[in-house]
Design a protein around this motif. Structure first.
Motif, mmCIF file in Angstrom:
data_model
loop_
_atom_site.group_PDB
_atom_site.id
_atom_site.type_symbol
_atom_site.label_atom_id
_atom_site.label_comp_id
_atom_site.label_asym_id
_atom_site.label_seq_id
_atom_site.Cartn_x
_atom_site.Cartn_y
_atom_site.Cartn_z
ATOM 1 N N ASP A 110 0.814 -1.204 0.000
ATOM 2 C CA ASP A 110 0.000 0.000 0.000
ATOM 3 C C ASP A 110 0.856 1.267 0.000
ATOM 4 O OD1 ASP A 110 -2.448 1.532 0.258
ATOM 5 O OD2 ASP A 110 -1.752 1.928 2.309
ATOM 6 N N LYS A 180 -11.261 -1.675 2.284
ATOM 7 C CA LYS A 180 -9.926 -1.298 1.774
ATOM 8 C C LYS A 180 -9.970 0.077 1.120
ATOM 9 C CE LYS A 180 -7.373 -4.842 2.862
ATOM 10 N NZ LYS A 180 -6.336 -4.716 3.876
ATOM 11 N N HIS A 184 -7.634 2.855 2.694
ATOM 12 C CA HIS A 184 -6.415 3.241 1.977
ATOM 13 C C HIS A 184 -6.617 4.343 0.942
ATOM 14 C CE1 HIS A 184 -4.085 -0.035 3.726
ATOM 15 N NE2 HIS A 184 -5.141 -0.799 3.541
#
Length: 195
Positions: A110, A180, A184
């Motif tokens: 990430d 997610k 993120h």
């Protein structure tokens, strides 16, 4: 060449000697095949080569396509097989989703993805990056359903599970993808909503 033709119509033309008709198949599925290859290799150059090899192999084996399932299902099998062979030859480490460190690796990846997101604010790239953070089985389900346009029955056949089980797993994969995205890519999602 008519792009509205069905896959079976195009394949029939190719098998009758119209090799140019295969270009429609390649155009229609190039993004799908590349995405699958990239999911396995994590490397653009390797994914491009594997995608090209998949189309070559599919062309050479076109006589073997029986039409029992969608062409994309058959093509998915070819791409997956080539990717797994590639990974074995390269001796890359393939992680099981049962291993705890898979999630740590996804979190480590990430950091690199965030830098890319600043430079390239592409909705498709953002979703693909979020999918890459998911466990492999969840990513595979989402790719089959959304990119491959496979039905729950076809996904069940590919994964060896019942369609109802595929539906439940797909629902859970969507929830994980949403988490997610929020975790993120909250800023990017907000930018798209406000733009």
């Amino acid at each position: 060449m008519e792009n509205g033709s069905t896959d079976k119509e195009i394949i029939t033309r190719v098998l009758k000697g119209d090799q140019r008709a295969y270009e429609v198949i390649v155009t229609r599925y190039q993004s799908f095949v590349f995405t699958i290859a990239l999911r396995y290799t994590k490397n653009r150059e390797d994914a491009e080569e594997l995608a090209q090899n998949a189309f070559i192999k599919a062309y050479r084996c076109l006589n073997d396509y029986r039409g029992d399932a969608k062409f994309s299902t058959w093509l998915y099998t070819i791409v997956t097989s080539l990717c797994l062979t590639f990974l074995r030859k390269k001796k890359l480490q393939v992680h099981s989703i049962d291993q705890d460190h898979v999630f740590e690796l996804a979190d480590q990846q990430d950091a690199g993805m965030r830098a890319n997101m600043v430079e390239e604010k592409s909705k498709i790239k953002m979703v693909n990056d979020a999918i890459a953070l998911l466990p492999p089985d969840d990513a595979k389900l989402l790719l089959l359903f959304y990119k491959g346009e496979q039905s729950l029955e076809e996904i069940g056949l590919i994964l060896g599970i019942q369609p109802n089980n595929a539906k439940v797993k797909l629902h859970r994969a969507r929830q994980k993808l949403r988490e997610k995205m929020e975790q993120h890519f909250a800023v990017e999602v907000e930018d798209y909503i406000n733009s």
